[in-house]
Motif scaffolding. Structure first.
Motif: not given
Length: 283
Positions: A53-64, A83-93
């Motif tokens: 389900s993840i690819l359809p969820a993010i295919e049209d966004v600019d940033l994750i 895979f989709l060449n999308k930037p994303w920002i990792y965060a964890a606490v």
């Protein structure tokens, strides 16, 4: 996921009304954001994110933006973003500390460059075993969202190749440079082997017939230090442990864990719930 009372001390988009209405977190967040700014357009999707389900969820966004609570999902995001060449920002606490870094495919190291594989089950604290201090959530979220604004506004030098680490309790703060951390043999961003996106790695959950239980196992080999995990879990419930297995019983979960990371989660036949409980208590 649904809003629970225990979320309210650290998740500022939710309140007791959301708890009383049993609202999914995505819908509760949408409502609160629209109250803050009625002119905004917010879409909420109540769905389980997995390899299918993840690819359809993010295919049209600019940033994750990463707001997840387990390593497996983050490695899946990493695969999908590359895979989709999308930037994303990792965060964890967890506990009183947290970290965040920006990942831009082809520019920065990816998550698997920084951490080749997730930690073995039971080796790191979780929100249920260590708790989460509310202030660290807001500090890391502030760094994460500010970096998002820089990227979306295309600020010159907007990509900061660094991992920011903060422990709000001890006052420790580090900025760890990552520009030299790209792995020339990375399975994901160099070789483009998407083990998590192709469901070749990660956990498996199987409902056990007639037992009201789900078995969670792993495709790759793990070894769990049962004695160490037992010490962590005793604050949350009753633990019995020997060389062959660990049995845990608490108000929210009952399970039996084996040294290879396999667990039988009692009290549910829903694989999604079983995986969630595994992530919360085992990690």
């Amino acid at each position: 996921d649904f809003v629970e009372e225990s979320n309210l001390q650290r998740q500022i988009l939710f309140d007791t009304t959301d708890v009383a209405q049993n609202l999914p977190k995505a819908e509760a967040a949408r409502r609160k954001l629209n109250l803050i700014n009625p002119d905004s357009e917010v879409e909420a999707f109540v769905r389980d994110i997995d390899a299918s389900s993840i690819l359809p969820a993010i295919e049209d966004v600019d940033l994750i933006l990463d707001g997840t609570d387990n390593f497996e999902t983050r490695y899946l995001i990493n695969d999908a973003a590359i895979f989709l060449n999308k930037p994303w920002i990792y965060a964890a606490v967890v506990g009183s500390y947290g970290m965040t870094t920006t990942i831009v495919p082809g520019v920065t190291p990816c998550l698997r460059c920084l951490y080749e594989k997730p930690p073995s089950p039971g080796t790191v604290p979780t929100c249920d075993t260590a708790g989460i201090l509310a202030s660290i959530v807001h500090i890391i979220a502030a760094y994460e969202t500010t970096q998002a604004i820089r990227l979306l506004c295309r600020v010159s030098g907007g990509v900061r190749e660094e991992m920011i680490y903060t422990d709000v309790w001890t006052g420790e703060h580090k900025r760890i440079q990552t520009h030299d951390s790209r792995d020339p043999n990375c399975e994901a961003c160099v070789k483009r082997r998407f083990d998590y996106l192709n469901a070749e790695r990660g956990s498996l959950a199987t409902s056990l017939c007639g037992r009201n239980a789900v078995q969670v196992s792993w495709k790759e080999a793990h070894h769990v230090d049962l004695e160490r995990l037992a010490d962590t879990l005793r604050a949350s419930g009753t633990v019995k442990v020997n060389a062959y297995l660990l049995k845990f019983s608490g108000p929210e979960a009952q399970f039996t864990l084996f040294p290879d990371g396999r667990a039988i989660i009692q009290g549910t036949h829903d694989p999604k719930i079983a995986r969630e409980l595994y992530a919360r208590f085992v990690g």
